[in-house]
Design an enzyme around this catalytic site. Structure first.
Site, PDB file in Angstrom:
ATOM      1  N   ASP A  99       0.878  -1.176   0.027  1.00  0.00           N
ATOM      2  CA  ASP A  99       0.190  -0.085   0.028  1.00  0.00           C
ATOM      3  C   ASP A  99       0.564   1.520  -0.225  1.00  0.00           C
ATOM      4  O   ASP A  99       0.352   2.269   0.486  1.00  0.00           O
ATOM      5  CB  ASP A  99      -0.888   0.092   1.319  1.00  0.00           C
ATOM      6  CG  ASP A  99       0.144  -0.029   2.330  1.00  0.00           C
ATOM      7  OD1 ASP A  99       1.111   0.110   2.630  1.00  0.00           O
ATOM      8  OD2 ASP A  99      -0.881  -0.362   3.652  1.00  0.00           O
ATOM      9  N   GLU A 121      -0.317  -9.008  -1.066  1.00  0.00           N
ATOM     10  CA  GLU A 121      -0.808  -8.572   0.092  1.00  0.00           C
ATOM     11  C   GLU A 121      -2.070  -7.780  -0.421  1.00  0.00           C
ATOM     12  O   GLU A 121      -2.038  -6.670   0.014  1.00  0.00           O
ATOM     13  CB  GLU A 121       0.273  -7.846   1.204  1.00  0.00           C
ATOM     14  CG  GLU A 121      -0.179  -7.741   2.454  1.00  0.00           C
ATOM     15  CD  GLU A 121       0.828  -6.827   3.221  1.00  0.00           C
ATOM     16  OE1 GLU A 121       0.549  -5.411   3.271  1.00  0.00           O
ATOM     17  OE2 GLU A 121       1.671  -7.230   3.880  1.00  0.00           O
ATOM     18  N   GLU A 135      -2.347   4.896   2.970  1.00  0.00           N
ATOM     19  CA  GLU A 135      -2.162   3.477   2.597  1.00  0.00           C
ATOM     20  C   GLU A 135      -3.420   2.835   2.206  1.00  0.00           C
ATOM     21  O   GLU A 135      -3.686   2.140   1.378  1.00  0.00           O
ATOM     22  CB  GLU A 135      -1.534   2.730   3.685  1.00  0.00           C
ATOM     23  CG  GLU A 135      -0.074   3.261   3.586  1.00  0.00           C
ATOM     24  CD  GLU A 135       0.092   4.399   4.579  1.00  0.00           C
ATOM     25  OE1 GLU A 135      -0.790   4.862   5.039  1.00  0.00           O
ATOM     26  OE2 GLU A 135       1.313   4.890   4.632  1.00  0.00           O
ATOM     27  N   ARG A 216       1.901   8.439   9.290  1.00  0.00           N
ATOM     28  CA  ARG A 216       1.671   9.871   8.937  1.00  0.00           C
ATOM     29  C   ARG A 216       0.330  10.597   9.642  1.00  0.00           C
ATOM     30  O   ARG A 216       0.573  11.602  10.007  1.00  0.00           O
ATOM     31  CB  ARG A 216       1.445  10.234   7.410  1.00  0.00           C
ATOM     32  CG  ARG A 216       2.468  10.128   6.249  1.00  0.00           C
ATOM     33  CD  ARG A 216       2.287  10.437   5.033  1.00  0.00           C
ATOM     34  NE  ARG A 216       3.232  11.162   4.260  1.00  0.00           N
ATOM     35  CZ  ARG A 216       4.308  10.377   4.023  1.00  0.00           C
ATOM     36  NH1 ARG A 216       4.471   9.060   4.176  1.00  0.00           N
ATOM     37  NH2 ARG A 216       5.214  10.948   3.173  1.00  0.00           N
ATOM     38  N   HIS A 247      12.351   5.807  13.456  1.00  0.00           N
ATOM     39  CA  HIS A 247      12.269   5.847  11.902  1.00  0.00           C
ATOM     40  C   HIS A 247      13.032   6.938  11.672  1.00  0.00           C
ATOM     41  O   HIS A 247      13.333   7.991  12.349  1.00  0.00           O
ATOM     42  CB  HIS A 247      10.779   5.887  11.553  1.00  0.00           C
ATOM     43  CG  HIS A 247      10.464   5.806  10.350  1.00  0.00           C
ATOM     44  ND1 HIS A 247      10.658   6.860   9.373  1.00  0.00           N
ATOM     45  CD2 HIS A 247       9.702   4.735   9.753  1.00  0.00           C
ATOM     46  CE1 HIS A 247      10.382   6.399   8.267  1.00  0.00           C
ATOM     47  NE2 HIS A 247       9.641   5.259   8.211  1.00  0.00           N
TER      48      HIS A 247
HETATM   49  C1  UD1 Z   1       6.397   4.903   3.945  1.00  0.00           C
HETATM   50  C2  UD1 Z   1       4.973   4.499   3.327  1.00  0.00           C
HETATM   51  C3  UD1 Z   1       4.398   3.863   4.394  1.00  0.00           C
HETATM   52  C4  UD1 Z   1       5.094   2.725   5.117  1.00  0.00           C
HETATM   53  C5  UD1 Z   1       6.512   2.906   5.423  1.00  0.00           C
HETATM   54  C6  UD1 Z   1       7.214   2.020   6.145  1.00  0.00           C
HETATM   55  C7  UD1 Z   1       3.970   5.872   1.857  1.00  0.00           C
HETATM   56  C8  UD1 Z   1       3.010   7.102   1.648  1.00  0.00           C
HETATM   57  N1  UD1 Z   1       4.377   5.562   3.180  1.00  0.00           N
HETATM   58  O1  UD1 Z   1       6.465   5.982   4.939  1.00  0.00           O
HETATM   59  O2  UD1 Z   1       3.210   3.200   3.842  1.00  0.00           O
HETATM   60  O3  UD1 Z   1       4.354   2.161   6.152  1.00  0.00           O
HETATM   61  O4  UD1 Z   1       7.087   3.846   4.483  1.00  0.00           O
HETATM   62  O5  UD1 Z   1       8.382   2.574   6.966  1.00  0.00           O
HETATM   63  O6  UD1 Z   1       4.230   5.335   0.699  1.00  0.00           O
HETATM   64  N2  UD1 Z   1      13.662   8.707   5.289  1.00  0.00           N
HETATM   65  C9  UD1 Z   1      14.979   8.705   5.354  1.00  0.00           C
HETATM   66  N3  UD1 Z   1      15.624   7.248   5.069  1.00  0.00           N
HETATM   67  C10 UD1 Z   1      15.074   6.373   4.896  1.00  0.00           C
HETATM   68  C11 UD1 Z   1      13.578   6.393   4.798  1.00  0.00           C
HETATM   69  C12 UD1 Z   1      12.994   7.664   4.984  1.00  0.00           C
HETATM   70  O7  UD1 Z   1      15.701   9.692   5.597  1.00  0.00           O
HETATM   71  O8  UD1 Z   1      15.700   5.226   4.602  1.00  0.00           O
HETATM   72  C13 UD1 Z   1      12.940   9.907   5.873  1.00  0.00           C
HETATM   73  C14 UD1 Z   1      13.040  11.141   4.376  1.00  0.00           C
HETATM   74  O9  UD1 Z   1      13.344  12.352   4.895  1.00  0.00           O
HETATM   75  C15 UD1 Z   1      11.629  10.773   3.900  1.00  0.00           C
HETATM   76  C16 UD1 Z   1      10.810  10.550   5.063  1.00  0.00           C
HETATM   77  O10 UD1 Z   1      11.479   9.901   5.964  1.00  0.00           O
HETATM   78  O11 UD1 Z   1      11.373  12.047   3.146  1.00  0.00           O
HETATM   79  C17 UD1 Z   1       9.483   9.907   4.838  1.00  0.00           C
HETATM   80  O12 UD1 Z   1       9.525   8.741   3.920  1.00  0.00           O
HETATM   81  P1  UD1 Z   1       8.241   8.159   3.121  1.00  0.00           P
HETATM   82  O13 UD1 Z   1       8.603   7.172   2.373  1.00  0.00           O
HETATM   83  O14 UD1 Z   1       7.893   9.353   2.567  1.00  0.00           O
HETATM   84  O15 UD1 Z   1       7.170   7.975   4.283  1.00  0.00           O
HETATM   85  P2  UD1 Z   1       7.339   6.858   5.530  1.00  0.00           P
HETATM   86  O16 UD1 Z   1       6.608   7.710   6.902  1.00  0.00           O
HETATM   87  O17 UD1 Z   1       8.660   6.453   5.535  1.00  0.00           O
HETATM   88  N1  UDP Z   2      11.924  -3.324  11.078  1.00  0.00           N
HETATM   89  C1  UDP Z   2      13.341  -3.567  10.656  1.00  0.00           C
HETATM   90  N2  UDP Z   2      14.070  -2.543  11.722  1.00  0.00           N
HETATM   91  C2  UDP Z   2      13.484  -1.924  12.432  1.00  0.00           C
HETATM   92  C3  UDP Z   2      12.242  -1.789  12.619  1.00  0.00           C
HETATM   93  C4  UDP Z   2      11.361  -2.543  11.877  1.00  0.00           C
HETATM   94  O1  UDP Z   2      13.882  -4.243  10.018  1.00  0.00           O
HETATM   95  O2  UDP Z   2      14.411  -1.008  13.255  1.00  0.00           O
HETATM   96  C5  UDP Z   2      11.047  -4.366  10.354  1.00  0.00           C
HETATM   97  C6  UDP Z   2       9.925  -5.048  10.992  1.00  0.00           C
HETATM   98  O3  UDP Z   2      10.388  -6.333  11.493  1.00  0.00           O
HETATM   99  C7  UDP Z   2       8.936  -5.371   9.851  1.00  0.00           C
HETATM  100  C8  UDP Z   2       9.248  -3.949   9.089  1.00  0.00           C
HETATM  101  O4  UDP Z   2      10.341  -3.633   9.188  1.00  0.00           O
HETATM  102  O5  UDP Z   2       9.279  -6.468   8.931  1.00  0.00           O
HETATM  103  C9  UDP Z   2       8.149  -3.070   9.155  1.00  0.00           C
HETATM  104  O6  UDP Z   2       8.315  -1.773   8.624  1.00  0.00           O
HETATM  105  P1  UDP Z   2       7.477  -0.376   9.129  1.00  0.00           P
HETATM  106  O7  UDP Z   2       7.225  -0.526  10.348  1.00  0.00           O
HETATM  107  O8  UDP Z   2       8.558   0.649   8.676  1.00  0.00           O
HETATM  108  O9  UDP Z   2       6.454  -0.363   7.784  1.00  0.00           O
HETATM  109  P2  UDP Z   2       4.997  -0.894   7.865  1.00  0.00           P
HETATM  110  O10 UDP Z   2       4.878  -2.612   7.964  1.00  0.00           O
HETATM  111  O11 UDP Z   2       4.048  -0.207   8.890  1.00  0.00           O
HETATM  112  O12 UDP Z   2       4.419  -0.770   6.376  1.00  0.00           O
END
Ligand code: UD1
Ligand code: UDP
Length: 381
Positions: A99, A121, A135, A216, A247
């Site tokens: 999603d 999924e 999502e 978010r 995160h």
């Molecule tokens: C995204 C997904 C969410 C998922 C989550 C898993 C969307 C809209 N959201 O949310 O569904 O549950 O990933 O974690 O697709 N960033 C870094 N390094 C990284 C990753 C993220 O610096 O490796 C920071 C960046 O500033 C980025 C921000 O996190 O702009 C948000 O990342 P984004 O992928 O937009 O949203 P998530 O909250 O991570």
């Molecule tokens: N996870 C990881 N390292 C971390 C935290 C989570 O590898 O420090 C793994 C966790 O076991 C799961 C996945 O990341 O498999 C979940 O990711 P996240 O919570 O970012 O996204 P969501 O599942 O909510 O989309």
């Protein structure tokens, strides 16, 4: 020579990578299938951690992540970048997961290129447009664009059928996250990181609450309330401690630091590699999270989960009793925390292993289905 069909797996974030890794592995062992990988790198560091662990070398890496990226900007760049990749590669099938923005953009780009889409999924729903945001809608839109729906559970299949999806285009497979988890958690696992070893030593004899938050819709005030509840419960239960891999979203980091920074028994650490994270979960007393994937993993390890959200698209573990929806308000989260730390019977009631999300063979079912489809043994819808 047997014809090879190019199945292109597309993803961009950490959880998609974890859940697609077993599918890529199976596809690579499937005769007649040539599996290629395109990543948007909507996540960068958190994605690379998973690519390294599973030894996945993408054929295409769009390197899209920007600090503080917005949804419209990310969607447009992913749509354009992936369209270009699909034009060059002309895959037989595109596989997307779940999603995220990458998922939706990839499905739309594939549709524009008239390439069939398999959705792994598929079919999870809360029924609430803004929860999880964005999502719920990403998943519905992807469902509307998909030709094959790999539903992890019968509930997800029923959701799809209720929306008018053709029954023959839906296959219940289990969730591939369980495939990944079972291949990763080991009773004799040794944590290599000195930081983790130190944290575990300091907490020895105590009870670990493993925490993650990133949604978010929880940014800002809801996260503040959740963290304040954690601070209060640590005062009340001196043997409890928090391990919180934070995160990388800068907004999450800001709130975490402002409420939980510099507190005794709160260990704020960088996101962990999947292997140490999954094994840490197996040693936690319980988990507090707004994550989707962790809600699926922790129950199969027998770990109670407090889900700090108002809705869940994963009702199976709530029904099984291992997951409780704790909302995001201070009093309600605190009530749940006190209950798990102070009421032994309530804790034990939740700490029973339940496995509603799969048997570890989901990826094999998906690969086999794709093989049959490529041979024309399954009618394409
Ligand atoms: C995204 C997904 C969410 C998922 C989550 C898993 C969307 C809209 N959201 O949310 O569904 O549950 O990933 O974690 O697709 N960033 C870094 N390094 C990284 C990753 C993220 O610096 O490796 C920071 C960046 O500033 C980025 C921000 O996190 O702009 C948000 O990342 P984004 O992928 O937009 O949203 P998530 O909250 O991570
Ligand atoms: N996870 C990881 N390292 C971390 C935290 C989570 O590898 O420090 C793994 C966790 O076991 C799961 C996945 O990341 O498999 C979940 O990711 P996240 O919570 O970012 O996204 P969501 O599942 O909510 O989309």
């Amino acid at each position: 020579m047997e014809q090879e069909y190019n199945v292109m797996v597309v993803f961009g974030t950490r959880p998609e990578a974890i859940k697609m890794a077993p599918v890529i592995k199976e596809l690579r062992m499937t005769p007649g299938i040539h599996c290629t990988v395109a990543v948007t790198a909507q996540h960068r560091e958190m994605l690379d951690q998973v690519l390294n662990l599973f030894g996945i070398m993408p054929d295409y890496d769009l390197n899209l992540m920007r600090r503080g990226q917005t949804l419209p900007d990310l969607t447009c760049r992913a749509l354009n970048g992936l369209s270009e990749v699909f034009r060059k590669e002309k895959p037989f099938l595109i596989l997307v997961h779940g999603d995220t923005t990458t998922t939706f953009a990839a499905a739309l780009a594939a549709f524009y290129a008239r390439i069939p889409v398999g959705h792994v999924e598929a079919g999870l729903r809360t029924g609430d447009k803004y929860s999880p945001y964005p999502e719920e809608i990403n998943r519905k839109l992807t469902g509307a664009l998909a030709d094959v729906h790999y539903a992890p559970t019968p509930t997800a299949r029923a959701n799809l059928l209720r929306e008018g999806v053709e029954p023959r285009s839906v296959l219940v497979t289990g969730n591939t996250v369980i495939d990944a988890l079972l291949a990763t958690v080991r009773p004799d696992y040794r944590f290599e990181s000195e930081e983790l070893q130190r944290i575990l030593r300091a907490g020895s004899g105590g009870r670990m609450i493993l925490v993650t938050t990133h949604r978010r819709e929880n940014l800002g005030e809801p996260m503040r309330e959740i963290y304040r509840a954690l601070v209060q419960v640590l005062v009340e239960f001196p043997d409890a401690y928090v391990v919180f891999p934070v995160h990388r979203n800068p907004e999450v980091r800001k709130t975490v630091r402002s409420v939980l920074g510099d507190l005794p028994r709160v260990h704020l650490i960088e996101p962990l590699d999947y292997e140490p994270f999954a094994n840490l979960m197996a040693r936690a007393h319980f988990v507090l999270t707004d994550s989707g994937g962790i809600q699926e993993e922790a129950p199969s390890l027998g770990k109670p989960v407090l889900v700090v959200r108002d809705t869940t698209e994963r009702p199976e573990a709530v029904a099984a009793g291992t997951v409780a929806l704790a909302g995001t308000e201070y009093e309600r989260v605190l009530w749940h925390l006190r209950r798990l730390l102070g009421d032994k019977a309530a804790y034990e009631g939740m700490a029973r292993a339940a496995n509603p999300y799969g048997d570890g063979r989901a990826a094999r079912r998906i690969a086999e289905h794709i093989r049959k489809r490529s041979r024309g043994l399954i009618e394409s819808s």
